[in-house]
Design an enzyme around this catalytic site. Structure first.
Site, PDB file in Angstrom:
ATOM      1  N   ASP A   8       1.120  -1.622  -0.204  1.00 19.91           N
ATOM      2  CA  ASP A   8      -0.255  -0.054  -0.017  1.00 19.91           C
ATOM      3  C   ASP A   8       1.310   1.375   0.249  1.00 19.91           C
ATOM      4  O   ASP A   8       2.378   1.155   0.091  1.00 19.91           O
ATOM      5  CB  ASP A   8      -1.813  -0.168   1.499  1.00 19.91           C
ATOM      6  CG  ASP A   8      -0.827   0.615   2.287  1.00 19.91           C
ATOM      7  OD1 ASP A   8       0.986   0.140   2.660  1.00 19.91           O
ATOM      8  OD2 ASP A   8      -1.181   0.114   3.238  1.00 19.91           O
ATOM      9  N   CYS A  65       2.868  -3.413   4.014  1.00 15.23           N
ATOM     10  CA  CYS A  65       1.807  -2.540   4.426  1.00 15.23           C
ATOM     11  C   CYS A  65       2.782  -1.037   5.171  1.00 15.23           C
ATOM     12  O   CYS A  65       4.056  -1.939   5.817  1.00 15.23           O
ATOM     13  CB  CYS A  65       0.522  -2.411   4.565  1.00 15.23           C
ATOM     14  SG  CYS A  65      -0.062  -3.141   5.506  1.00 15.23           S
ATOM     15  N   THR A  67       2.648  -1.647   8.601  1.00 14.27           N
ATOM     16  CA  THR A  67       3.038  -2.361   9.974  1.00 14.27           C
ATOM     17  C   THR A  67       3.356  -4.300   9.169  1.00 14.27           C
ATOM     18  O   THR A  67       3.861  -4.655  10.080  1.00 14.27           O
ATOM     19  CB  THR A  67       2.050  -2.960  11.191  1.00 14.27           C
ATOM     20  OG1 THR A  67       0.548  -3.187  10.405  1.00 14.27           O
ATOM     21  CG2 THR A  67       1.180  -1.814  11.748  1.00 14.27           C
ATOM     22  N   HIS A  98       9.045 -24.025   8.571  1.00 11.42           N
ATOM     23  CA  HIS A  98       8.403 -25.066   9.950  1.00 11.42           C
ATOM     24  C   HIS A  98       6.499 -24.662   9.419  1.00 11.42           C
ATOM     25  O   HIS A  98       6.045 -25.624   9.296  1.00 11.42           O
ATOM     26  CB  HIS A  98       8.394 -24.476  10.969  1.00 11.42           C
ATOM     27  CG  HIS A  98       9.014 -24.699  11.950  1.00 11.42           C
ATOM     28  ND1 HIS A  98       9.406 -25.011  13.532  1.00 11.42           N
ATOM     29  CD2 HIS A  98      10.711 -25.111  11.075  1.00 11.42           C
ATOM     30  CE1 HIS A  98      10.868 -25.311  13.619  1.00 11.42           C
ATOM     31  NE2 HIS A  98      11.020 -25.393  12.241  1.00 11.42           N
ATOM     32  N   HIS A 133       6.072 -30.884   9.996  1.00  9.48           N
ATOM     33  CA  HIS A 133       5.330 -29.840   9.930  1.00  9.48           C
ATOM     34  C   HIS A 133       4.495 -29.525   8.600  1.00  9.48           C
ATOM     35  O   HIS A 133       3.582 -28.892   8.801  1.00  9.48           O
ATOM     36  CB  HIS A 133       6.273 -28.524   9.601  1.00  9.48           C
ATOM     37  CG  HIS A 133       7.727 -28.626  10.087  1.00  9.48           C
ATOM     38  ND1 HIS A 133       7.888 -27.864  11.821  1.00  9.48           N
ATOM     39  CD2 HIS A 133       8.905 -28.742  10.162  1.00  9.48           C
ATOM     40  CE1 HIS A 133       8.654 -27.697  12.632  1.00  9.48           C
ATOM     41  NE2 HIS A 133       9.721 -29.108  11.950  1.00  9.48           N
TER      42      HIS A 133
END
Ligand code: RB5
Length: 149
Positions: A8, A65, A67, A98, A133
């Site tokens: 963004d 973005c 965060t 994992h 996993h």
């Protein structure tokens, strides 16, 4: 390997730095993000990259973005996507090894450009480990199926 990248307005500058870094390393990159700092809505970009990835248009995704969280949350709504937002290199390689994360999220307002490039390298150089996993990934897929009928 082809990387699908999206961002963004908060992630535009970092996106260009990461794209240049990836191209120097020989990756093919397709850009789904905005190239300006005009406000856009991160869910639309997360969705575009996630859908293109699930359509087989690329091998892995990177979403940026402010965060790294909002765009990652949006991408995770697309079935088959395992997007993980990382702010350190250890988590970045572990989410691939994992959790078989197929999209890496990065917060442009959280990490600086050099750390961001190290996070990208750590993620892309890691190899999914399968085995126990994979069993857990299959369990995640079962949860997804339960709610996507
Ligand atoms: C945009 O201001 C900001 O909310 C967005 O980039 C992101 O941080 C959302 O999770």
């Amino acid at each position: 390997m082809k990387i699908l990248i999206g961002n963004d307005h908060a992630g535009t500058e970092l996106k260009f730095e990461i794209m240049e870094h990836l191209q120097e390393e020989g990756y093919e990159v397709e850009n789904f993000g905005t190239d300006t700092t005009e406000r856009v809505n991160y869910p639309e970009i997360g969705q575009k990259v996630a859908e293109a990835l699930m359509a087989g248009d690329g091998d892995l995704g990177i979403l940026i973005c402010g965060t790294g969280v909002g765009i990652t949350l949006a991408a995770n709504k697309v079935p088959g996507i395992r997007a993980a937002c990382c702010s350190d290199t250890t988590t970045a390689h572990l989410v691939r090894e994992h959790n078989h994360a197929n999209i890496l999220g990065i917060g442009a307002r959280i990490v600086g450009p050099e750390l961001a490039k190290d996070i990208v390298d750590s993620y892309l150089n890691a190899v999914p480990q399968g085995g126990r996993h994979q069993t857990r990934i299959d369990m995640i897929t079962e949860i997804e199926k339960k709610y996507n009928k």
